[in-house]
Scaffold this motif. Structure first.
Motif, PDB file in Angstrom:
ATOM      1  N   THR A  36       0.635  -1.289   0.005  1.00 33.94           N
ATOM      2  CA  THR A  36      -0.118   0.043   0.190  1.00 33.94           C
ATOM      3  C   THR A  36       0.823   1.312   0.036  1.00 33.94           C
ATOM      4  O   THR A  36       0.288   2.578   0.024  1.00 33.94           O
TER       5      THR A  36
ATOM      6  N   THR B  39      -0.619  -4.867   6.463  1.00 34.13           N
ATOM      7  CA  THR B  39      -1.558  -5.078   7.719  1.00 34.13           C
ATOM      8  C   THR B  39      -3.233  -4.868   7.528  1.00 34.13           C
ATOM      9  O   THR B  39      -4.105  -5.077   8.098  1.00 34.13           O
TER      10      THR B  39
ATOM     11  N   ARG C 236      11.122  -2.362   4.182  1.00 33.98           N
ATOM     12  CA  ARG C 236      11.239  -1.724   5.567  1.00 33.98           C
ATOM     13  C   ARG C 236      10.281  -0.706   5.937  1.00 33.98           C
ATOM     14  O   ARG C 236      10.695   0.549   5.432  1.00 33.98           O
TER      15      ARG C 236
HETATM   16  N1  LIG Z   1      11.792   8.374   1.223  1.00 29.70           N
HETATM   17  C1  LIG Z   1      12.979   8.350   0.543  1.00 29.70           C
HETATM   18  O1  LIG Z   1      13.530   9.270  -0.179  1.00 29.70           O
HETATM   19  C2  LIG Z   1      13.648   6.990   0.754  1.00 29.70           C
HETATM   20  C3  LIG Z   1      14.849   6.858  -0.158  1.00 29.70           C
HETATM   21  C4  LIG Z   1      15.454   5.539  -0.053  1.00 29.70           C
HETATM   22  C5  LIG Z   1      15.124   4.529   0.586  1.00 29.70           C
HETATM   23  N2  LIG Z   1      13.821   4.608   1.532  1.00 29.70           N
HETATM   24  C6  LIG Z   1      13.254   3.651   2.356  1.00 29.70           C
HETATM   25  O2  LIG Z   1      11.945   3.187   1.798  1.00 29.70           O
HETATM   26  C7  LIG Z   1      11.327   2.498   2.652  1.00 29.70           C
HETATM   27  C8  LIG Z   1      10.027   3.444   2.621  1.00 29.70           C
HETATM   28  O3  LIG Z   1       9.495   2.986   1.659  1.00 29.70           O
HETATM   29  P1  LIG Z   1       7.827   3.813   1.204  1.00 29.70           P
HETATM   30  O4  LIG Z   1       8.294   5.024   0.840  1.00 29.70           O
HETATM   31  O5  LIG Z   1       7.457   2.858   0.219  1.00 29.70           O
HETATM   32  O6  LIG Z   1       7.400   3.511   2.595  1.00 29.70           O
HETATM   33  P2  LIG Z   1       5.305   3.943   2.908  1.00 29.70           P
HETATM   34  O7  LIG Z   1       4.911   4.549   1.629  1.00 29.70           O
HETATM   35  O8  LIG Z   1       5.435   4.377   4.070  1.00 29.70           O
HETATM   36  O9  LIG Z   1       4.833   2.538   2.913  1.00 29.70           O
HETATM   37  C9  LIG Z   1       5.277   1.475   4.096  1.00 29.70           C
HETATM   38  C10 LIG Z   1       4.562   0.400   3.773  1.00 29.70           C
HETATM   39  O10 LIG Z   1       4.661  -0.635   4.851  1.00 29.70           O
HETATM   40  C11 LIG Z   1       3.563  -1.178   5.426  1.00 29.70           C
HETATM   41  N3  LIG Z   1       3.426  -1.368   6.934  1.00 29.70           N
HETATM   42  C12 LIG Z   1       3.580  -0.483   7.934  1.00 29.70           C
HETATM   43  N4  LIG Z   1       3.791  -1.021   8.989  1.00 29.70           N
HETATM   44  C13 LIG Z   1       3.758  -2.401   8.640  1.00 29.70           C
HETATM   45  C14 LIG Z   1       3.724  -3.644   9.449  1.00 29.70           C
HETATM   46  N5  LIG Z   1       3.828  -3.560  10.910  1.00 29.70           N
HETATM   47  N6  LIG Z   1       3.486  -4.816   8.889  1.00 29.70           N
HETATM   48  C15 LIG Z   1       3.676  -4.853   7.517  1.00 29.70           C
HETATM   49  N7  LIG Z   1       3.451  -3.856   6.693  1.00 29.70           N
HETATM   50  C16 LIG Z   1       3.717  -2.740   7.261  1.00 29.70           C
HETATM   51  C17 LIG Z   1       2.615  -0.203   5.080  1.00 29.70           C
HETATM   52  O11 LIG Z   1       1.378  -0.650   4.948  1.00 29.70           O
HETATM   53  P3  LIG Z   1       0.034  -0.757   5.873  1.00 29.70           P
HETATM   54  O12 LIG Z   1       0.232   0.078   6.921  1.00 29.70           O
HETATM   55  O13 LIG Z   1      -1.201  -0.837   4.958  1.00 29.70           O
HETATM   56  O14 LIG Z   1       0.504  -2.386   6.246  1.00 29.70           O
HETATM   57  C18 LIG Z   1       2.991   0.513   3.753  1.00 29.70           C
HETATM   58  O15 LIG Z   1       2.588  -0.307   2.706  1.00 29.70           O
HETATM   59  C19 LIG Z   1      12.016   2.774   3.909  1.00 29.70           C
HETATM   60  O16 LIG Z   1      12.780   1.875   4.289  1.00 29.70           O
HETATM   61  C20 LIG Z   1      13.003   4.007   3.714  1.00 29.70           C
HETATM   62  O17 LIG Z   1      14.142   4.030   4.325  1.00 29.70           O
HETATM   63  C21 LIG Z   1      13.236   6.157   1.394  1.00 29.70           C
END
Ligand SMILES: NC(=O)c1ccc[n+]([C@@H]2O[C@H](COP(=O)([O-])OP(=O)(O)OC[C@H]3O[C@@H](n4cnc5c(N)ncnc54)[C@H](OP(=O)(O)O)[C@@H]3O)[C@@H](O)[C@H]2O)c1
Length: 297
Positions: A11, A34, A73
């Motif tokens: 998501t 989740t 993560r």
């Molecule tokens: N932002 C940047 O510029 C950047 C750059 C490089 C790397 N990163 C890395 O990329 C990652 C973040 O990616 P993103 O932007 O795609 O994150 P995001 O949009 O915040 O998505 C996080 C996902 O994790 C799921 N999630 C949250 N808690 C959970 C749990 N307890 N169990 C299972 N799933 C869970 C959420 O879905 P539900 O809550 O619906 O389960 C959601 O789908 C991080 O590791 C970050 O360090 C970020």
């Protein structure tokens, strides 16, 4: 591969992009998270599994019959041992044949970031794997920076004049799909993924100004000023510190390097920040309520 790819974080930004790229490539997948209702809404017709990294009892059903795992993560999870690494161990018992982990640029030499411990654990597990290390996401503009741009007409960051080779998460999704289409060719590899050019935030603001048709300025924040700003925005304390540290690092050119891996893997150039902004212009338009007030200082 027989069996679907289990896509965690589906998501979110990256997992969602991976799921869409796999679906477009005709690869069988199962989306996980989740909130199963949300997953079904976003991916109609795609099998969805309840998987909570914080609850190991959800792991077996999610992994059942899975051929490969895309591991993300969630930003909220710092303790990766009982969560992501535990899922990796369980995946090995389920005979999962390949893991693609979405890490972050520089994680291999930075033991402070949680991704470092996941990378190390994955290597030690013996599971065939590939690590993707993306740089700063273009999607941050419509996520972490959105309110500042939309309501305050500014980008406010402690990044000085640092330049950033923004990568579009849709390209990260395409790379993950390419790796999962031929996992043997990428076994043990780690790829740094950036966009095709590095821009400083004054240039990003100029791009937004041109595309939105209203002035957006870049205001370089001090470290203290930015921390206070995030706390006023009710960003949790730990997240505010991490966000501040990451952006302060940009001053030293931490994210300015353009890496050719993405375009080599995809056989085309990566999407530019201009592509991203042009295609998502509605994210920064003010459509409801009175027009936002301009803030000074
Ligand atoms: N932002 C940047 O510029 C950047 C750059 C490089 C790397 N990163 C890395 O990329 C990652 C973040 O990616 P993103 O932007 O795609 O994150 P995001 O949009 O915040 O998505 C996080 C996902 O994790 C799921 N999630 C949250 N808690 C959970 C749990 N307890 N169990 C299972 N799933 C869970 C959420 O879905 P539900 O809550 O619906 O389960 C959601 O789908 C991080 O590791 C970050 O360090 C970020």
């Amino acid at each position: 591969m027989t069996g679907p790819v289990l896509v965690t974080g589906a998501t979110g930004n990256v997992g969602g992009a991976v799921a869409r790229s796999l679906r477009a490539a005709g690869v069988a997948l199962r989306v996980a998270g989740t909130d199963v209702r949300e997953l079904r809404e976003r991916f109609p017709g795609v099998p969805a599994a309840h998987l909570d990294f914080g609850d190991a009892r959800t792991f077996d059903a999610a992994l059942d019959g899975v051929a490969a795992l895309f591991l993300l993560r969630p930003p909220q999870i710092a303790r990766v041992g009982p969560t992501l690494n535990a899922l990796v161990d369980r995946a090995a018992r389920h005979d999962v044949r390949h893991v693609v982990f979405a890490s972050v640029t520089g994680a291999e030499r930075n033991p402070v970031v949680p991704h470092h411990r996941v990378e190390r654990h994955l290597r030690a597990s013996g599971l065939p794997s590939t690590v993707l290390r993306p740089g700063f996401f273009a999607q941050n503009l419509a996520d972490a920076y959105r309110r500042d741009i939309r309501e305050d007409h500014r980008i406010y960051l402690p990044a000085g004049s640092g330049r950033v080779a923004f990568v579009d998460t849709r390209d990260v999704g395409d790379v993950a799909a390419a790796v999962l289409a031929d996992p043997a060719a990428h076994r043990g590899a780690a790829y740094t993924l950036t966009g095709p050019q590095a821009l400083d935030f004054a240039e990003v603001a100029a791009l937004l100004t041109e595309t939105l048709g209203r002035p957006i300025r870049y205001q370089a924040a001090t470290v203290g000023g930015y921390l206070r700003h995030l706390r006023r925005r009710r960003v949790p304390a730990t997240q505010a510190v991490v966000q501040t540290v990451l952006h302060t690092g940009l001053r030293r050119g931490q994210a300015e390097q353009v890496d050719p891996a993405l375009s080599l893997l995809l056989g085309r150039p990566g999407r530019t920040l201009r592509d991203y902004v042009t295609e998502h212009v509605d994210r920064w338009r003010w459509t409801d309520g009175p027009p936002p007030q301009k803030v000074e200082g």
